[in-house]
Motif scaffolding. Structure first.
Motif, PDB file in Angstrom:
ATOM      1  N   VAL A  25       1.097  -1.082   0.194  1.00  0.00           N
ATOM      2  CA  VAL A  25      -0.011  -0.049   0.344  1.00  0.00           C
ATOM      3  C   VAL A  25       0.935   1.115  -0.102  1.00  0.00           C
ATOM      4  CG1 VAL A  25      -1.901  -1.029   0.918  1.00  0.00           C
ATOM      5  CG2 VAL A  25      -0.465   0.330   2.294  1.00  0.00           C
ATOM      6  N   GLU A  26       0.867   1.816  -0.638  1.00  0.00           N
ATOM      7  CA  GLU A  26       1.204   3.740  -0.858  1.00  0.00           C
ATOM      8  C   GLU A  26       0.224   4.127  -1.350  1.00  0.00           C
ATOM      9  OE1 GLU A  26       4.327   4.927  -1.050  1.00  0.00           O
ATOM     10  OE2 GLU A  26       2.973   6.708  -1.251  1.00  0.00           O
ATOM     11  N   LYS A  27       0.607   4.954  -0.039  1.00  0.00           N
ATOM     12  CA  LYS A  27      -0.010   6.479  -0.422  1.00  0.00           C
ATOM     13  C   LYS A  27       0.255   7.973  -1.687  1.00  0.00           C
ATOM     14  CE  LYS A  27       2.177   9.454   2.852  1.00  0.00           C
ATOM     15  NZ  LYS A  27       2.757  10.636   4.402  1.00  0.00           N
ATOM     16  N   ALA A 106      18.306   7.239 -11.585  1.00  0.00           N
ATOM     17  CA  ALA A 106      18.025   7.945 -10.341  1.00  0.00           C
ATOM     18  C   ALA A 106      17.067   7.529 -10.365  1.00  0.00           C
ATOM     19  CB  ALA A 106      17.123   9.421 -11.697  1.00  0.00           C
ATOM     20  N   GLN A 107      16.275   7.561  -9.084  1.00  0.00           N
ATOM     21  CA  GLN A 107      15.240   7.070  -8.060  1.00  0.00           C
ATOM     22  C   GLN A 107      14.154   7.009  -8.755  1.00  0.00           C
ATOM     23  OE1 GLN A 107      15.979   7.125  -4.158  1.00  0.00           O
ATOM     24  NE2 GLN A 107      14.129   6.502  -2.970  1.00  0.00           N
ATOM     25  N   ASP A 108      13.289   7.783  -9.867  1.00  0.00           N
ATOM     26  CA  ASP A 108      12.475   8.337  -9.725  1.00  0.00           C
ATOM     27  C   ASP A 108      12.463   7.293 -11.600  1.00  0.00           C
ATOM     28  OD1 ASP A 108      14.182   9.559 -11.673  1.00  0.00           O
ATOM     29  OD2 ASP A 108      13.047  11.362 -11.442  1.00  0.00           O
ATOM     30  N   GLY A 285      14.666   0.134   5.424  1.00  0.00           N
ATOM     31  CA  GLY A 285      14.677   1.151   4.879  1.00  0.00           C
ATOM     32  C   GLY A 285      15.138   2.405   5.787  1.00  0.00           C
ATOM     33  N   ASP A 286      14.861   3.595   4.784  1.00  0.00           N
ATOM     34  CA  ASP A 286      14.653   5.079   5.675  1.00  0.00           C
ATOM     35  C   ASP A 286      14.261   4.904   6.876  1.00  0.00           C
ATOM     36  OD1 ASP A 286      16.447   5.743   3.407  1.00  0.00           O
ATOM     37  OD2 ASP A 286      15.390   7.748   3.141  1.00  0.00           O
ATOM     38  N   SER A 287      12.691   4.400   7.289  1.00  0.00           N
ATOM     39  CA  SER A 287      11.947   3.895   8.180  1.00  0.00           C
ATOM     40  C   SER A 287      12.788   3.530   9.387  1.00  0.00           C
ATOM     41  CB  SER A 287      10.814   2.987   8.154  1.00  0.00           C
ATOM     42  OG  SER A 287      11.303   2.107   8.571  1.00  0.00           O
ATOM     43  N   GLY A 298      22.380   5.107   1.477  1.00  0.00           N
ATOM     44  CA  GLY A 298      20.564   5.128   1.789  1.00  0.00           C
ATOM     45  C   GLY A 298      19.850   3.819   1.708  1.00  0.00           C
ATOM     46  N   ALA A 299      19.681   3.874  -0.258  1.00  0.00           N
ATOM     47  CA  ALA A 299      18.839   3.719  -0.427  1.00  0.00           C
ATOM     48  C   ALA A 299      19.544   2.283  -0.881  1.00  0.00           C
ATOM     49  CB  ALA A 299      18.560   4.112  -1.898  1.00  0.00           C
ATOM     50  N   ASN A 300      20.872   1.878  -0.969  1.00  0.00           N
ATOM     51  CA  ASN A 300      21.280   1.222  -1.124  1.00  0.00           C
ATOM     52  C   ASN A 300      21.294   0.095   0.238  1.00  0.00           C
ATOM     53  OD1 ASN A 300      23.158   0.329  -3.954  1.00  0.00           O
ATOM     54  ND2 ASN A 300      23.501   2.451  -3.017  1.00  0.00           N
TER      55      ASN A 300
HETATM   56  C1  LIG Z   1      17.699  14.154  -2.043  1.00  0.00           C
HETATM   57  C2  LIG Z   1      18.451  12.988  -1.990  1.00  0.00           C
HETATM   58  C3  LIG Z   1      19.390  12.327  -2.676  1.00  0.00           C
HETATM   59  C4  LIG Z   1      19.510  10.842  -1.795  1.00  0.00           C
HETATM   60  N1  LIG Z   1      20.841  10.520  -2.405  1.00  0.00           N
HETATM   61  C5  LIG Z   1      20.890   9.003  -2.557  1.00  0.00           C
HETATM   62  C6  LIG Z   1      22.339   8.337  -3.169  1.00  0.00           C
HETATM   63  O1  LIG Z   1      22.688   9.443  -3.893  1.00  0.00           O
HETATM   64  N2  LIG Z   1      21.910   7.192  -2.460  1.00  0.00           N
HETATM   65  C7  LIG Z   1      21.316   6.263  -1.694  1.00  0.00           C
HETATM   66  O2  LIG Z   1      21.487   5.254  -1.540  1.00  0.00           O
HETATM   67  N3  LIG Z   1      20.041   6.782  -0.935  1.00  0.00           N
HETATM   68  C8  LIG Z   1      19.700   8.703  -1.443  1.00  0.00           C
HETATM   69  N4  LIG Z   1      19.115   9.316  -0.764  1.00  0.00           N
HETATM   70  C9  LIG Z   1      18.159   8.429   0.018  1.00  0.00           C
HETATM   71  C10 LIG Z   1      17.103   7.778  -0.506  1.00  0.00           C
HETATM   72  O3  LIG Z   1      16.405   8.355  -1.710  1.00  0.00           O
HETATM   73  C11 LIG Z   1      16.147   6.774   0.463  1.00  0.00           C
HETATM   74  O4  LIG Z   1      17.675   5.979   1.416  1.00  0.00           O
HETATM   75  C12 LIG Z   1      15.214   6.103  -0.478  1.00  0.00           C
HETATM   76  O5  LIG Z   1      14.672   6.942  -0.588  1.00  0.00           O
HETATM   77  C13 LIG Z   1      14.442   5.291   0.870  1.00  0.00           C
HETATM   78  O6  LIG Z   1      13.414   4.811   0.335  1.00  0.00           O
HETATM   79  P1  LIG Z   1      12.770   4.052   1.449  1.00  0.00           P
HETATM   80  O7  LIG Z   1      11.316   3.361   0.193  1.00  0.00           O
HETATM   81  O8  LIG Z   1      12.809   3.848   2.613  1.00  0.00           O
HETATM   82  O9  LIG Z   1      11.343   5.804   1.938  1.00  0.00           O
HETATM   83  P2  LIG Z   1      10.806   6.738   0.907  1.00  0.00           P
HETATM   84  O10 LIG Z   1      11.973   6.652  -0.534  1.00  0.00           O
HETATM   85  O11 LIG Z   1      10.671   7.753   1.355  1.00  0.00           O
HETATM   86  O12 LIG Z   1       9.488   5.121   0.409  1.00  0.00           O
HETATM   87  C14 LIG Z   1       8.712   6.027   1.098  1.00  0.00           C
HETATM   88  C15 LIG Z   1       6.885   5.476   1.090  1.00  0.00           C
HETATM   89  O13 LIG Z   1       6.218   5.216   1.561  1.00  0.00           O
HETATM   90  C16 LIG Z   1       5.422   6.075   1.746  1.00  0.00           C
HETATM   91  N5  LIG Z   1       4.018   5.968   3.000  1.00  0.00           N
HETATM   92  C17 LIG Z   1       4.553   6.510   4.216  1.00  0.00           C
HETATM   93  N6  LIG Z   1       3.290   6.808   5.094  1.00  0.00           N
HETATM   94  C18 LIG Z   1       2.309   5.985   4.277  1.00  0.00           C
HETATM   95  C19 LIG Z   1       0.982   5.514   4.829  1.00  0.00           C
HETATM   96  N7  LIG Z   1       1.079   5.741   6.022  1.00  0.00           N
HETATM   97  N8  LIG Z   1       0.149   5.175   3.893  1.00  0.00           N
HETATM   98  C20 LIG Z   1       1.115   4.606   2.617  1.00  0.00           C
HETATM   99  N9  LIG Z   1       2.369   4.477   1.620  1.00  0.00           N
HETATM  100  C21 LIG Z   1       2.803   5.737   3.072  1.00  0.00           C
HETATM  101  C22 LIG Z   1       5.566   6.758   1.345  1.00  0.00           C
HETATM  102  O14 LIG Z   1       4.556   8.227   0.331  1.00  0.00           O
HETATM  103  C23 LIG Z   1       7.166   6.861   0.005  1.00  0.00           C
HETATM  104  O15 LIG Z   1       6.762   6.855  -1.274  1.00  0.00           O
HETATM  105  C24 LIG Z   1      18.842   9.992  -1.040  1.00  0.00           C
HETATM  106  C25 LIG Z   1      17.615  11.093  -0.456  1.00  0.00           C
HETATM  107  C26 LIG Z   1      17.355  12.562  -1.032  1.00  0.00           C
HETATM  108  C27 LIG Z   1      15.892  12.817  -0.308  1.00  0.00           C
END
Ligand SMILES: Cc1cc2nc3c(=O)[nH]c(=O)nc-3n(C[C@H](O)[C@H](O)[C@H](O)COP(=O)(O)OP(=O)(O)OC[C@H]3O[C@@H](n4cnc5c(N)ncnc54)[C@H](O)[C@@H]3O)c2cc1C
Length: 499
Positions: A25-27, A106-108, A285-287, A298-300
């Protein structure tokens, strides 16, 4: 799965790879609108390789293929490429680190690939769907979901929840899990994501990052597609500057088509959750960890969390392992998260230094890139034979020690099959061609015979589904016992304090 970002989608893919039913689930209504992470280390690419996605990811990354260099100059127009620097292994030797190349994407651009793959693999992926509350008991987690399109609420029952809901993690907050670490690192920054056709300006000087040293526009320019999409990262906390003027100063060209897409203030932080699981809910992940972007970890690190947790959840859910196996997720990944976050915090030099002379007191770049953190405890069996000594950190000398990723060696002349490929999604027992392995081992443990330089004659390695060496020794019966014992929880790490 809460969160359909990079880590949530990877977790879903790993779980489907292990044949576990999963709902994401993704908001948000779309994948990340921000380029965010761009460098995916070899270890992440090994995970994508196991999932059958590495080629797809490399294809989606073709815009930035060959853009691996660093550059620096007063403006983009004046910038010069810095000398390429490739770290060496032990004794300065050139090493074959991985069957996979690192990937700049890029992540996107990556997230849509993962989302499509997760759907194709059979995951239920629900965007526009927010987790608004949850409750857990001994048997299940009941999640309350909000469909953000229709406003309808519904309930979903799950055996486990992976909270990949980002740095602010409402799930972590609801669980009352605190975070520890160095906190904010360095000064506030602003990331300005913009479009401008600079293909002709950078032609022949393609770079990953370019340090801009202009006194009125200092910062770094990151290539997102190497031609039209860019991120300028500058110091400060003000978002309402005249960004087109600042950017044109940094670029040193008029760039008439320049359009600012978003301005994102951020401050690097180093914080790690005090526990990665509570009951049936697990952070990934970031949580679970946030870290400065200087080591691109971070992402890795999040992808490695997903890979570690996935096989354990699958083994427990399919009744192959005792629930105690899940305690090893925190025991292994929390120290690994701290290590990556701490290393990232200590890498704050400018690009000129990073590109030419990394600090030798820090972890060797290949150690970070190849997931070289050694688990000290967890789903591991330490042998009495002294074969599981500590892995060095400041040098890259993988040797198949217990708690580390198996070293990569090619297994065929055509370089198509690596030691990394032996395990995942199953377990593997690796030994030399001349070593007797005795009676057939337990079901689910495949025996592979290859003579590799890090495994002396007579030794055996038990390799987990996440390519980590779980046991090393000379007795085949002990290998089988270690495999069975790990799954039935006899060797699992203790439940963290405060359970
Ligand atoms: C500017 C920038 C540059 C970065 N550069 C690097 C890099 O070069 N290399 C690297 O490894 N990392 C980099 N990072 C870090 C990397 O982007 C993060 O570590 C990565 O996005 C973590 O992924 P994630 O899925 O844990 O969290 P996120 O990408 O934050 O995804 C979390 C998802 O959970 C969703 N969500 C939250 N709450 C809820 C809910 N209640 N219900 C449903 N969905 C919900 C959010 O909408 C979001 O889509 C960078 C980050 C930023 C901001």
């Amino acid at each position: 799965m809460v969160g359909g970002g990079l880590v949530g989608l990877t977790s879903a893919l790993v779980l489907r790879h292990h044949d576990v039913a999963v709902t994401v689930v993704e908001k948000r209504s779309t994948t990340s609108p921000q380029p965010k992470a761009r460098r995916f280390h070899v270890r992440s690419m090994e995970v994508f390789r196991e999932l059958g996605l590495a080629d797809l990811v490399h294809r989606a990354a073709r815009d930035l293929a060959g853009h691996d260099r660093m550059a620096a100059g007063r403006t983009l127009v004046e910038a010069e490429l810095l000398p390429p620097w490739r770290p060496a292994g032990a004794g300065g030797a050139v090493v074959d680190v991985s069957p996979e190349e690192p990937c700049l994407i890029a992540q996107d651009a990556l997230e849509p690939v993962l989302r499509d793959a997760a759907v194709a693999a059979g995951a239920t992926v629900r965007f526009d769907t927010e987790l608004v509350a949850f409750a857990q008991d001994e048997d299940e987690v009941v999640a309350e979901l909000l469909d953000r399109g229709s406003g309808e609420r519904s309930r979903l029952r799950a055996r486990h929840v992976v909270a990949a809901d980002g740095a602010r993690s409402p799930v972590r907050e609801a669980l009352g899990i605190g975070r520890s670490g160095h906190g904010p690192i360095g000064e506030p920054n602003v990331n300005v994501y913009f479009h401008a056709d600079l293909g002709a300006v950078v032609d022949g000087r393609e770079f990953n990052l370019c340090q801009i040293e202009h006194p009125d526009a200092p910062g770094a320019l990151a290539s997102v597609d190497g031609r039209r999409r860019w991120v300028f990262m500058g110091p400060g906390d003000s978002t309402d500057r005249d960004w087109p003027t600042v950017l044109r100063t940094a670029l040193g060209v008029a760039a008439p088509d320049l359009v600012v897409r978003s301005v994102l203030p951020w401050r690097a932080e180093m914080l790690v959750a005090d526990r990665y699981s509570r009951g049936r809910v697990h952070l990934a992940g970031d949580s679970a960890h946030v870290m400065p972007p200087f080591a691109a970890s971070g992402a890795n690190t999040g992808i490695a969390d997903a890979h570690n947790l996935g096989w354990k959840l699958a083994a427990v859910l399919r009744g192959r392992a005792a629930p105690a196996l899940l305690d090893s997720y925190d025991a292994e990944r929390r120290p690994a998260g701290w290590f990556a976050a701490d290393q990232s915090s200590r890498r704050t030099q400018g690009l000129r230094t990073l590109a030419t002379a990394p600090d030798p007191t820090l972890a060797h770049p290949f150690v970070l890139a190849a997931g070289g953190f050694q688990y000290a405890e967890g789903a591991l069996v330490h042998g009495p034979e002294g074969l599981d000594d500590p892995e060095p950190v400041t040098a890259f000398e993988p040797a198949g020690r217990v708690g580390t990723r198996i070293p990569h060696r090619w297994l065929d002349r055509d370089r198509t099959r690596s030691t990394i490929d032996l395990a995942g999604p199953g377990w593997a027992l690796l030994t030399g061609t001349g070593t007797p392995v005795g009676a057939p081992g337990p079901s689910g443990l495949a025996v592979h015979r290859h003579d590799v330089d890090f495994l002396p004659a007579g030794e055996l390695l038990l390799i987990r589904p996440d390519h980590v060496v779980a046991w090393r020794g000379t007795d085949p019966a002990a290998a089988a016992a270690a495999f069975v014992g790990l799954l039935d929880g006899r060797h699992a790490a203790p439940e963290p304090a405060g359970a």
